[in-house]
Each structure stands twice: as structure tokens, then as C-alpha cells.
Scaffold this active site. Structure first.
Site: not given
Length: 323
Positions: A195, A216, A232, A247
């Protein structure tokens, strides 16, 4: 004169159909849906034409429509009326997301895979995906404790799959342990593995009435790092993820292809709000053929390796695919 003529297989619609290498089926589509507490009628999201913040009643209808169209699943996001620093509404059985989950499960049962977003950002008054420490930084391990409680709350509300979208280190393992200890061994975990800290999330912030100040980037991935997305995904697989996700989708098709090439579990991709908004804006200006572009965009995501696609066009596209 050429002997090898690839055009032979493109001559007619029948030839093109029989030679087609990638197809999209309605049950490979998942509809993201927003439900907002304290409203009496659906609220249009200005940056996402055609998408609304639902009431419980309109959410039920949307779920039924999706099931009738053959859509595979629905991913629920809650928009609470009150927020606080710990995001306590996320674990309240009477909180909007948990109430909505129970309502949708009661309405459509197993006709759709009812899924829930497991993240604190919609529920915190600071808009971050986790608990903040004294310096105002996201505290990874304190957040994991909240995620464990959220996983149990969502499972007890009826969610069949929890979508770990917060990008905290170790989140899949913590959720799996909590679910199993609470007797929810059958609840699946979707890891938002790759993400990215993307500019394409802008309209989503309106959809969930985000309170975020800042960004973020300390927990979502740097858009420049393709291999990090693969790492990840590998970590989430080792922690027990049942599904992994990339994403956004279209700007990260290289990452999607890489994850799909190595993953032993299903790989999904999220065609995010900014991707949706661009298609709709271009279509409204007459710059593209709307229906053809929607279908082609999802086809491209499938071709890159996604086994399923989260898209706000899910119900509409499913109906079109069925003729």
C-alpha cells in the site's frame, strides 16, 4: 511477403474471443462501500460522481444489487459521527462499521463475501491509521493492540474477511493470533501488503471525512520502491495472510505483476478513488468512451496478475459483463 501474420487471429469478433488471454468475471469484482452514521439519506461524494456515503438502508440495497449482479464481495468502510484519539468507535459493537456489517450479513448472507476495513483512520480525530505517542508519531506496537481488538469486533459482527489496511509492521500476525484465540479461525485476513503513500487517495479522504493532518509516509510505502512492495507481501505471507493486495492498482502494475508471480495465495488490487475519479472526469468531458475505459482499466489490472479487483464500478461492470 510475411509468413507469420498475427492478424489472422484478430479478423472477426469470434476469432478475437477465442484467442483472448485474459477475461473478467463478475465474481472477480469487489465493491468498496461507505456507510455514514447519523444521516437520513445517502450523501453524494462530490469528487467521486455516482458514489455515496450510505445510510444503513441504502447500504443494504447496494449489497443486494451487487449480489444480484454477481459481484464477488463488498468491502465496508465506516464513517462515524464522533471520533477520538484511540478510535474507540472501531471496537464498539454499536459503532457504525460493526452495525453495518451485521446488517449487510443479515441482508445478503453468503451471496457476497462481506469484508471490513480494519484500520483506525476513519475513527481517530487525528486521521492517522494508528495510535499516536507523546511526540505525535504513530506508535506501531500500541496500534497492534487496537488492531487485535478490531479484528475480534469485526468477526463478531459477521465479517468474513478483515482487510488490514493500516500498514503497521506485524499486523497480520497479531490479527491472526487474536482471531484464533477468540475462536474465529475461519475468518480470513486480507493484507494490504503493498500500500503506497499515493496521491491517488484524494477523493477517498472526502468519502470518509478524513481528519488527517500531515501524511502517512512513515508507514505507507514510498512510490519509488517497487522491490519493497514485494518484501512487504513476503512478510505478510509469512505471518499467515490469506490474500495479499497491491494498492493503488494502475500506477503500480509492475508491483502487482511481481507479487502475483511469487504469491501462493490470491492477489487482489484496489482501483482507488483517484483512479475512479479520473475515469469519470475524463468521460464527463467527452474525452474517453466511459464504458469501454472502465472495462479496459479493470481488464488491465487483471492482466497484470490480480485475481480480484476492488473497484467502485463493480456492480455496474458486473451487469455489463453479464450482457
Amino acid at each position: 511477403m510475411p509468413v507469420i501474420r498475427p492478424r489472422r487471429l484478430r479478423q472477426t469478433p469470434a476469432f478475437r474471443a477465442i484467442a483472448r488471454q485474459t477475461r473478467v468475471h463478475p465474481n472477480e469484482l469487489i465493491l468498496p462501500a461507505f456507510v455514514r452514521e447519523g444521516i437520513g439519506a445517502p450523501v453524494e461524494i462530490s469528487s467521486m460522481p455516482g458514489v455515496v456515503q450510505h445510510t444503513l438502508d441504502s447500504l443494504r440495497r447496494a449489497a443486494v444489487d451487487a449480489a444480484d449482479a454477481g459481484v464477488g464481495g463488498i468491502m465496508l468502510f465506516g464513517v462515524p459521527a464522533v471520533r477520538d484519539a484511540m478510535g474507540t468507535g472501531a471496537t464498539d459493537p454499536d459503532g457504525i462499521l460493526n452495525v453495518a456489517t451485521a446488517a449487510v450479513v443479515a441482508e445478503v448472507g453468503d451471496a457476497l463475501v462481506v469484508q471490513t476495513d480494519l484500520c483506525l483512520d476513519e475513527f481517530t480525530d487525528h486521521g492517522h491509521c494508528g495510535v499516536l505517542d507523546a511526540r505525535g508519531h504513530v506508535d506501531n506496537d500500541a496500534t497492534l493492540e487496537r488492531y487485535a481488538d478490531m479484528a475480534i469486533a469485526q468477526a463478531e459482527a459477521g465479517s468474513r474477511l478483515v482487510g488490514m489496511s493500516g500498514m503497521m509492521d506485524g499486523q497480520v500476525a497479531v490479527a491472526r493470533e487474536a482471531l484464533d484465540a477468540a475462536g474465529h479461525q475461519g475468518i480470513a485476513i486480507l493484507a494490504y501488503s503493498a500500500k503506497y503513500a499515493s496521491a491517488f487517495y484524494g477523493p477517498f479522504r472526502e468519502a470518509v471525512d478524513s481528519q488527517l493532518q500531515g501524511d502517512r509516509r512513515t508507514y505507507q510505502l514510498d512510490p519509488a520502491n517497487g522491490r519493497e512492495g514485494l518484501r512487504e507481501a513476503a512478510l505478510d505471507l509469512a505471518e499467515g495472510a490469506d490474500v495479499v493486495m497491491v494498492k493503488p492498482a494502475m500506477p503500480y502494475l509492475d508491483v502487482l505483476a511481481g507479487v502475483a508471480a511469487s504469491s501462493p495465495v490470491p492477489v487482489w488490487a484496489y482501483q482507488v478513488s483517484g483512479e475512479y475519479a479520473m475515469l469519470e472526469a475524463a468521460a464527463r468531458n467527452g474525452w474517453i468512451d466511459r464504458d469501454a475505459a472502465i472495462a479496459e482499466a479493470v481488464l488491465g489490472i487483471r492482466r497484470a496478475g490480480a485475481d480480484a479487483v476492488l473497484t467502485y464500478h463493480a456492480t455496474e461492470l458486473a451487469l455489463a459483463l453479464r450482457g
